[in-house]
Design a protein around this motif. Structure first.
Motif, PDB file in Angstrom:
ATOM      1  N   PRO A 218      32.618  71.474 132.572  1.00  0.00           N
ATOM      2  CA  PRO A 218      31.483  71.147 131.702  1.00  0.00           C
ATOM      3  C   PRO A 218      31.360  69.669 131.348  1.00  0.00           C
ATOM      4  CG  PRO A 218      33.252  72.084 130.404  1.00  0.00           C
ATOM      5  CD  PRO A 218      33.697  72.144 131.833  1.00  0.00           C
ATOM      6  N   ALA A 219      32.263  68.825 131.822  1.00  0.00           N
ATOM      7  CA  ALA A 219      32.289  67.426 131.408  1.00  0.00           C
ATOM      8  C   ALA A 219      31.080  66.657 131.942  1.00  0.00           C
ATOM      9  CB  ALA A 219      33.570  66.761 131.874  1.00  0.00           C
TER      10      ALA A 219
ATOM     11  N   ILE B 264      29.720  66.580 126.582  1.00  0.00           N
ATOM     12  CA  ILE B 264      31.181  66.712 126.587  1.00  0.00           C
ATOM     13  C   ILE B 264      31.779  65.578 127.404  1.00  0.00           C
ATOM     14  CG2 ILE B 264      33.148  68.108 127.342  1.00  0.00           C
ATOM     15  CD1 ILE B 264      31.490  70.578 126.730  1.00  0.00           C
ATOM     16  N   GLY B 265      32.692  64.866 126.786  1.00  0.00           N
ATOM     17  CA  GLY B 265      33.441  63.824 127.479  1.00  0.00           C
ATOM     18  C   GLY B 265      34.887  64.251 127.626  1.00  0.00           C
ATOM     19  N   VAL B 266      35.550  63.712 128.645  1.00  0.00           N
ATOM     20  CA  VAL B 266      36.970  63.999 128.863  1.00  0.00           C
ATOM     21  C   VAL B 266      37.700  62.680 129.094  1.00  0.00           C
ATOM     22  CG1 VAL B 266      38.689  65.084 130.359  1.00  0.00           C
ATOM     23  CG2 VAL B 266      36.568  66.303 129.815  1.00  0.00           C
ATOM     24  N   VAL B 267      38.647  62.383 128.227  1.00  0.00           N
ATOM     25  CA  VAL B 267      39.526  61.229 128.424  1.00  0.00           C
ATOM     26  C   VAL B 267      40.698  61.679 129.291  1.00  0.00           C
ATOM     27  CG1 VAL B 267      40.990  59.522 127.299  1.00  0.00           C
ATOM     28  CG2 VAL B 267      38.890  60.282 126.178  1.00  0.00           C
TER      29      VAL B 267
ATOM     30  N   ALA C 268      39.353  66.708 125.814  1.00  0.00           N
ATOM     31  CA  ALA C 268      37.900  66.915 125.849  1.00  0.00           C
ATOM     32  C   ALA C 268      37.337  66.806 124.438  1.00  0.00           C
ATOM     33  CB  ALA C 268      37.564  68.279 126.447  1.00  0.00           C
ATOM     34  N   PHE C 269      36.150  66.213 124.330  1.00  0.00           N
ATOM     35  CA  PHE C 269      35.528  66.031 123.022  1.00  0.00           C
ATOM     36  C   PHE C 269      34.013  66.102 123.162  1.00  0.00           C
ATOM     37  CE2 PHE C 269      35.663  61.942 125.059  1.00  0.00           C
ATOM     38  CZ  PHE C 269      34.513  61.280 124.669  1.00  0.00           C
TER      39      PHE C 269
ATOM     40  N   ALA D 110      35.574  63.781 141.884  1.00  0.00           N
ATOM     41  CA  ALA D 110      34.718  62.886 142.670  1.00  0.00           C
ATOM     42  C   ALA D 110      33.249  63.024 142.327  1.00  0.00           C
ATOM     43  CB  ALA D 110      34.933  63.140 144.163  1.00  0.00           C
ATOM     44  N   ASP D 111      32.840  64.159 141.796  1.00  0.00           N
ATOM     45  CA  ASP D 111      31.425  64.407 141.519  1.00  0.00           C
ATOM     46  C   ASP D 111      31.036  64.098 140.080  1.00  0.00           C
ATOM     47  OD1 ASP D 111      31.082  65.335 144.141  1.00  0.00           O
ATOM     48  OD2 ASP D 111      31.745  67.349 143.575  1.00  0.00           O
ATOM     49  N   LYS D 112      31.970  63.596 139.292  1.00  0.00           N
ATOM     50  CA  LYS D 112      31.706  63.329 137.886  1.00  0.00           C
ATOM     51  C   LYS D 112      31.356  61.862 137.647  1.00  0.00           C
ATOM     52  CE  LYS D 112      32.592  67.461 136.239  1.00  0.00           C
ATOM     53  NZ  LYS D 112      31.566  68.252 135.513  1.00  0.00           N
TER      54      LYS D 112
END
Length: 325
Positions: free
Chosen positions: A154-155, A72-75, A97-98, A178-180
């Protein structure tokens, strides 16, 4: 009655007398009364004399996850009261999210998040002119942090078109950012090699044959994702390149105490000046792939310092640590 296309509509025809331009030979024989707007746009493009910009479509999120897309990615995009990360504030946050696969294929959109936030001071007039966001629109508004955290949790990857700008603002909003792992679609894709003349989102959209309502957070997220998923000229999609770049370990290199007369040489190589804020060295700096560190050391020795006994300050970076303030 003969008719022709209103280029900014969808699916209807308008009276021909609204245009005095004669049709090109490629479409002169077409009975335009039988064409929809989409068909007319296609016919004009087929002449080679026209380039048509189509309004970006914003698909609704899918109801369920598709098989084969395990990530899962998040723009994300922020609209702020200014450019100073230590002083200015977020007034709008957008995120889309995608799903994506490990080999860089983009799947369905699965979620959309957008919210206003009232700043502590009035929005500057120049920001309102740029974004269309007025004080009345954000008054009493705040970003619902519990909803944002559930959206981000979930990203696997956060993407911004200028991550060095957006990431610090996002981290001030919520520490979960910060953790992504982060990726920058502006800096980690070779857009020029793909035939694009600029890297601003508007340029990328227009050269992809699209237009959208820019400088609103959610709209910009949809726009960026569409550009990332479109292969141009048959090559792999830009997102695959971005994903590959984000997985590389990078090294930030500071050329401390470099001779003043070498500043233009460093700039030509892509070094940027750091004023020493946020406990960073006050020096020219760049980032290189970890495997190119020794090559960069050799360059500095030969072209900048003229000696080998210099101390090189470095910092190893991954997608989790890049683009932080």
């Amino acid at each position: 009655m003969n008719a022709q296309l209103d280029m900014f509509g969808t699916g209807e025809t308008v009276p021909k007398e609204k245009s005095r331009r004669r049709p090109t030979s490629a479409i002169a024989a077409v009975d335009v009364t039988m064409l929809t707007h989409v068909e007319m746009a296609d016919a004009l493009e087929a002449t080679g004399d026209y380039r048509i910009l189509r309004r970006l479509a914003k698909p609704a999120p899918a109801n369920q996850l598709a098989p084969g897309f395990g990530r899962i990615g998040v723009v994300v995009d922020t609209e702020t009261t200014g450019l100073k990360q230590a002083e200015d504030e977020v007034i709008e946050l957008g995120a889309v999210a995608f799903q994506y696969s490990d080999d860089g294929r983009v799947g369905d959109i699965i979620g959309v998040f957008g919210a206003f936030q009232a700043p502590s001071k009035p929005i500057p007039p120049e920001i309102t002119r740029l974004t269309g966001i007025m004080d009345e629109m954000v008054r009493g508004q705040s970003i619902p942090m519990s909803e944002l955290e559930a959206f981000l949790a979930p990203a696997d990857l956060i993407i911004a078109h200028n991550a060095a700008f957006d990431r610090p603002f996002c981290e001030r909003l919520n520490p979960l950012f910060a953790d992504k792992a982060w990726a920058c679609s502006n800096n980690e894709i070779d857009w020029r090699a793909r035939g694009f003349e600029g890297t601003k989102l508007g340029y990328l959209m227009n050269q992809s044959g699209l237009f959208h309502d820019g400088h609103r957070a959610v709209d910009d997220c949809f726009a960026l994702l569409e550009v990332l998923r479109q292969p141009k000229g048959g090559e792999r999609a830009p997102f695959a390149e971005l994903l590959e770049s984000s997985r590389l370990e990078r090294v930030r290199v500071w050329a401390e105490y470099s001779p003043f007369d070498k500043k233009d040489v460093l700039k030509a190589r892509g070094y940027k000046w750091s004023s020493g804020e946020d406990q960073q060295p006050k020096a020219w700096w760049t980032e290189v792939d970890a495997g190119m560190l020794e090559t960069e050391k050799a360059y500095l020795e030969a072209e900048i310092y003229g000696r080998s006994d210099f101390t090189l300050t470095t910092k190893h970076l991954t997608a989790v640590s890049r683009f932080k303030r």
